[in-house]
Structure formats: C-alpha cells, structure tokens
Write a protein that holds these residues in place. Structure first.
Motif, PDB file in Angstrom:
ATOM      1  N   ALA A  15       0.753  -1.298   0.248  1.00 15.47           N
ATOM      2  CA  ALA A  15       0.046  -0.164   0.072  1.00 15.47           C
ATOM      3  C   ALA A  15       0.747   1.330   0.001  1.00 15.47           C
ATOM      4  CB  ALA A  15      -0.918   0.179   1.221  1.00 15.47           C
ATOM      5  N   GLU A  16       1.988   1.223   0.672  1.00 18.95           N
ATOM      6  CA  GLU A  16       3.010   2.423   0.824  1.00 18.95           C
ATOM      7  C   GLU A  16       3.297   2.706  -0.505  1.00 18.95           C
ATOM      8  OE1 GLU A  16       5.035   5.615   2.472  1.00 18.95           O
ATOM      9  OE2 GLU A  16       3.289   4.478   3.292  1.00 18.95           O
ATOM     10  N   ALA A  17       3.863   1.463  -0.999  1.00 15.31           N
ATOM     11  CA  ALA A  17       4.638   1.697  -2.252  1.00 15.31           C
ATOM     12  C   ALA A  17       3.597   2.027  -3.525  1.00 15.31           C
ATOM     13  CB  ALA A  17       5.214   0.360  -2.683  1.00 15.31           C
ATOM     14  N   VAL A  18       2.219   1.416  -3.453  1.00 16.25           N
ATOM     15  CA  VAL A  18       1.369   2.022  -4.529  1.00 16.25           C
ATOM     16  C   VAL A  18       0.808   3.463  -4.364  1.00 16.25           C
ATOM     17  CG1 VAL A  18      -1.003   1.427  -5.223  1.00 16.25           C
ATOM     18  CG2 VAL A  18       0.446  -0.407  -4.817  1.00 16.25           C
ATOM     19  N   LYS A  19       0.557   3.852  -3.017  1.00 15.36           N
ATOM     20  CA  LYS A  19       0.377   5.204  -2.620  1.00 15.36           C
ATOM     21  C   LYS A  19       1.402   6.056  -3.258  1.00 15.36           C
ATOM     22  CE  LYS A  19       1.655   7.023   1.307  1.00 15.36           C
ATOM     23  NZ  LYS A  19       1.623   7.360   2.817  1.00 15.36           N
ATOM     24  N   ASN A  20       2.549   6.030  -3.357  1.00 13.25           N
ATOM     25  CA  ASN A  20       3.570   6.678  -3.944  1.00 13.25           C
ATOM     26  C   ASN A  20       4.014   6.263  -5.318  1.00 13.25           C
ATOM     27  OD1 ASN A  20       4.658   8.436  -1.562  1.00 13.25           O
ATOM     28  ND2 ASN A  20       4.763   6.308  -0.671  1.00 13.25           N
ATOM     29  N   ASN A  21       3.311   5.291  -5.901  1.00 16.24           N
ATOM     30  CA  ASN A  21       3.674   5.053  -7.305  1.00 16.24           C
ATOM     31  C   ASN A  21       4.965   4.519  -7.535  1.00 16.24           C
ATOM     32  OD1 ASN A  21       2.561   4.564  -9.955  1.00 16.24           O
ATOM     33  ND2 ASN A  21       3.514   6.543 -10.725  1.00 16.24           N
ATOM     34  N   TRP A  22       5.523   3.587  -6.652  1.00 13.84           N
ATOM     35  CA  TRP A  22       6.949   3.141  -6.695  1.00 13.84           C
ATOM     36  C   TRP A  22       6.642   1.761  -7.000  1.00 13.84           C
ATOM     37  CZ3 TRP A  22       8.193   5.406  -1.291  1.00 13.84           C
ATOM     38  CH2 TRP A  22       8.375   6.711  -1.493  1.00 13.84           C
ATOM     39  N   ALA A  23       7.271   1.469  -7.954  1.00 17.14           N
ATOM     40  CA  ALA A  23       7.446  -0.319  -8.318  1.00 17.14           C
ATOM     41  C   ALA A  23       8.558  -0.775  -7.755  1.00 17.14           C
ATOM     42  CB  ALA A  23       7.647  -0.540  -9.971  1.00 17.14           C
ATOM     43  N   VAL A  24       8.287  -1.814  -6.819  1.00 10.99           N
ATOM     44  CA  VAL A  24       9.320  -2.388  -6.016  1.00 10.99           C
ATOM     45  C   VAL A  24       8.959  -3.893  -5.632  1.00 10.99           C
ATOM     46  CG1 VAL A  24       9.768  -0.606  -4.653  1.00 10.99           C
ATOM     47  CG2 VAL A  24       7.959  -2.096  -3.849  1.00 10.99           C
ATOM     48  N   THR A  25      10.159  -4.460  -5.267  1.00 11.90           N
ATOM     49  CA  THR A  25       9.947  -6.050  -4.738  1.00 11.90           C
ATOM     50  C   THR A  25      10.023  -5.941  -3.051  1.00 11.90           C
ATOM     51  OG1 THR A  25      10.807  -7.093  -6.765  1.00 11.90           O
ATOM     52  CG2 THR A  25      11.145  -8.230  -4.471  1.00 11.90           C
ATOM     53  N   ILE A  26       9.151  -6.512  -2.704  1.00 16.56           N
ATOM     54  CA  ILE A  26       9.132  -6.718  -1.240  1.00 16.56           C
ATOM     55  C   ILE A  26       9.438  -8.199  -0.817  1.00 16.56           C
ATOM     56  CG2 ILE A  26       7.362  -6.433   0.847  1.00 16.56           C
ATOM     57  CD1 ILE A  26       5.806  -4.689  -1.051  1.00 16.56           C
ATOM     58  N   ALA A  27      10.313  -8.170   0.178  1.00 15.79           N
ATOM     59  CA  ALA A  27      10.835  -9.630   0.722  1.00 15.79           C
ATOM     60  C   ALA A  27      10.633  -9.494   2.243  1.00 15.79           C
ATOM     61  CB  ALA A  27      12.270  -9.923   0.386  1.00 15.79           C
ATOM     62  N   ILE A  28      10.186 -10.680   2.718  1.00 13.81           N
ATOM     63  CA  ILE A  28      10.074 -10.772   4.368  1.00 13.81           C
ATOM     64  C   ILE A  28      10.890 -12.145   4.712  1.00 13.81           C
ATOM     65  CG2 ILE A  28       8.420 -10.754   6.135  1.00 13.81           C
ATOM     66  CD1 ILE A  28       6.353  -9.577   4.391  1.00 13.81           C
ATOM     67  N   VAL A  29      11.742 -11.982   5.524  1.00 15.23           N
ATOM     68  CA  VAL A  29      12.245 -13.204   6.045  1.00 15.23           C
ATOM     69  C   VAL A  29      12.226 -13.306   7.668  1.00 15.23           C
ATOM     70  CG1 VAL A  29      14.107 -12.978   4.215  1.00 15.23           C
ATOM     71  CG2 VAL A  29      14.395 -12.166   6.635  1.00 15.23           C
ATOM     72  N   ASP A  30      12.252 -14.817   8.098  1.00 14.71           N
ATOM     73  CA  ASP A  30      12.455 -15.066   9.373  1.00 14.71           C
ATOM     74  C   ASP A  30      13.709 -14.628  10.119  1.00 14.71           C
ATOM     75  OD1 ASP A  30      14.121 -17.151   9.043  1.00 14.71           O
ATOM     76  OD2 ASP A  30      12.819 -18.204   9.147  1.00 14.71           O
ATOM     77  N   ASP A  31      13.925 -14.626  11.453  1.00 14.54           N
ATOM     78  CA  ASP A  31      14.903 -14.473  12.152  1.00 14.54           C
ATOM     79  C   ASP A  31      16.216 -15.288  11.573  1.00 14.54           C
ATOM     80  OD1 ASP A  31      14.242 -16.738  13.027  1.00 14.54           O
ATOM     81  OD2 ASP A  31      14.780 -16.314  15.029  1.00 14.54           O
ATOM     82  N   GLY A  32      16.107 -16.154  10.876  1.00 11.33           N
ATOM     83  CA  GLY A  32      17.315 -16.805  10.195  1.00 11.33           C
ATOM     84  C   GLY A  32      17.614 -16.364   8.945  1.00 11.33           C
TER      85      GLY A  32
ATOM     86  N   GLN B 169       7.362 -10.538  -2.998  1.00 11.50           N
ATOM     87  CA  GLN B 169       6.134 -10.006  -3.966  1.00 11.50           C
ATOM     88  C   GLN B 169       6.838  -8.819  -4.816  1.00 11.50           C
ATOM     89  OE1 GLN B 169       3.253  -8.130  -1.563  1.00 11.50           O
ATOM     90  NE2 GLN B 169       1.976  -7.488  -3.306  1.00 11.50           N
ATOM     91  N   ARG B 170       6.794  -9.036  -6.211  1.00 13.18           N
ATOM     92  CA  ARG B 170       7.299  -8.214  -6.993  1.00 13.18           C
ATOM     93  C   ARG B 170       6.292  -7.560  -7.760  1.00 13.18           C
ATOM     94  NH1 ARG B 170      10.714 -10.778 -12.018  1.00 13.18           N
ATOM     95  NH2 ARG B 170      10.473  -9.001 -13.238  1.00 13.18           N
ATOM     96  N   LEU B 171       6.003  -6.252  -7.721  1.00  7.16           N
ATOM     97  CA  LEU B 171       5.284  -5.195  -8.189  1.00  7.16           C
ATOM     98  C   LEU B 171       5.357  -4.907  -9.739  1.00  7.16           C
ATOM     99  CD1 LEU B 171       4.654  -2.496  -5.390  1.00  7.16           C
ATOM    100  CD2 LEU B 171       3.486  -4.876  -5.626  1.00  7.16           C
ATOM    101  N   ASP B 172       4.333  -4.838 -10.381  1.00  5.48           N
ATOM    102  CA  ASP B 172       4.491  -4.615 -11.789  1.00  5.48           C
ATOM    103  C   ASP B 172       5.400  -3.483 -12.138  1.00  5.48           C
ATOM    104  OD1 ASP B 172       2.668  -6.605 -12.277  1.00  5.48           O
ATOM    105  OD2 ASP B 172       0.959  -5.070 -12.515  1.00  5.48           O
TER     106      ASP B 172
ATOM    107  N   ALA C 235      16.031  -7.145  -2.699  1.00  2.60           N
ATOM    108  CA  ALA C 235      15.211  -7.412  -1.856  1.00  2.60           C
ATOM    109  C   ALA C 235      15.377  -8.403  -0.598  1.00  2.60           C
ATOM    110  CB  ALA C 235      13.782  -7.209  -2.220  1.00  2.60           C
ATOM    111  N   PRO C 236      15.486  -9.802  -1.048  1.00  4.54           N
ATOM    112  CA  PRO C 236      15.686 -10.617  -0.014  1.00  4.54           C
ATOM    113  C   PRO C 236      17.125 -10.615   0.457  1.00  4.54           C
ATOM    114  CG  PRO C 236      14.772 -11.751  -2.237  1.00  4.54           C
ATOM    115  CD  PRO C 236      14.957 -10.174  -2.403  1.00  4.54           C
ATOM    116  N   ALA C 237      18.012 -10.032  -0.357  1.00  2.90           N
ATOM    117  CA  ALA C 237      19.500  -9.954   0.285  1.00  2.90           C
ATOM    118  C   ALA C 237      19.403  -8.901   1.298  1.00  2.90           C
ATOM    119  CB  ALA C 237      20.428  -9.513  -0.831  1.00  2.90           C
TER     120      ALA C 237
END
Length: 135
Positions: free
Chosen positions: A21-38, A45-48, A58-60
């Motif tokens: 939602a933050e990316a879309v609100k600002n019209n930013w095309a991004v990839t979002i990665a979420i990892v655990d503590d390890g 999620q890779r936006l258009d 992003a995962p790195a």
C-alpha cells in the motif's frame, strides 16, 4: 529457558499488504521480501514494472538485516565510511539501505527488505509494513 515470539503467516500478510500500500500510494514499483530471524524467505512480492534484479536484492537486504539484527543501512554506512573490508563479511550480500529488522521486546523476529526505488524510499516502505503489526 526463554520464550520467543515469531512471525505468523497473518503477520507476514499484514506486513506485505501495508508495504504494498505504501509503494502503490507513492507510485513506486518495488519488490518486497520478508524473512524470518534466520534470514529464510517467507514472502516475496514483485510489483508490476520493477526491474528483475530487485527480486534478488530485496531478499538479500532482508536477510542481511535479520542476521545482523540491524538496518542494512548500517553496513552501507560502514562501507561508505571507508571500512571496505566489510564487503567480505560472510553471508551478508545485501549491504544497502532498505532492509529493516522486525523487533519485538528486544528480539529480532525477521526483517523486511525492499528494492526498486531510492534506498531511503525502500526503507520507508519496509517500515510502513512493519508498522502494520504495531512494531
């Protein structure tokens, strides 16, 4: 023995939705990665319209942040400050701003990494995601 919180799927989905939602609100095309503590990938999620390389970056960033239990910007700052030997640190390949740890009660539960726009904007998106779960 201590008790530790961990990310549940509902947390991951909430973080991802708020970050998107933050990316879309600002019209930013991004990839979002979420990892655990390890540093293990829980969400990608890779936006258009975002560059394909962001799906690696992003995962790195997220992994670096989770394993180091700090924002990945700290590593970038160290390197830019002249401590270039840190480039050889094992297991850390996302030493660019945009990785933000998810911390609860002093414990790192994982991290969010974002790539695709300016580094400070990547971090803004990650922090917006984390805020969605009250952290």
């Amino acid at each position: 023995m201590k008790t530790k919180s961990f990310l549940e799927l509902s947390d991951v989905k909430a973080i991802a939705a708020a970050a998107e939602a933050e990316a879309v609100k600002n019209n930013w095309a991004v990839t979002i990665a979420i990892v655990d503590d390890g540093g293990h990938l829980l969400w990608l999620q890779r936006l258009d319209g975002v560059a394909a390389i962001s799906a690696e970056i992003a995962p790195a960033k997220a992994r670096t942040s989770a394993l180091g239990r700090r924002e990945s910007k700290g590593y970038e700052d160290m390197i830019n400050g002249g401590r270039v030997s840190f480039l050889s640190a094992p297991a850390l390949s996302g030493m660019l701003e945009g990785g933000v740890p998810i911390v609860k009660d002093g414990q790192c539960l994982g991290a969010v990494g974002v790539s695709g726009v300016k580094s400070n904007e990547d971090a803004q998106i990650a922090k917006a995601g984390i805020a969605a779960i009250g952290l």
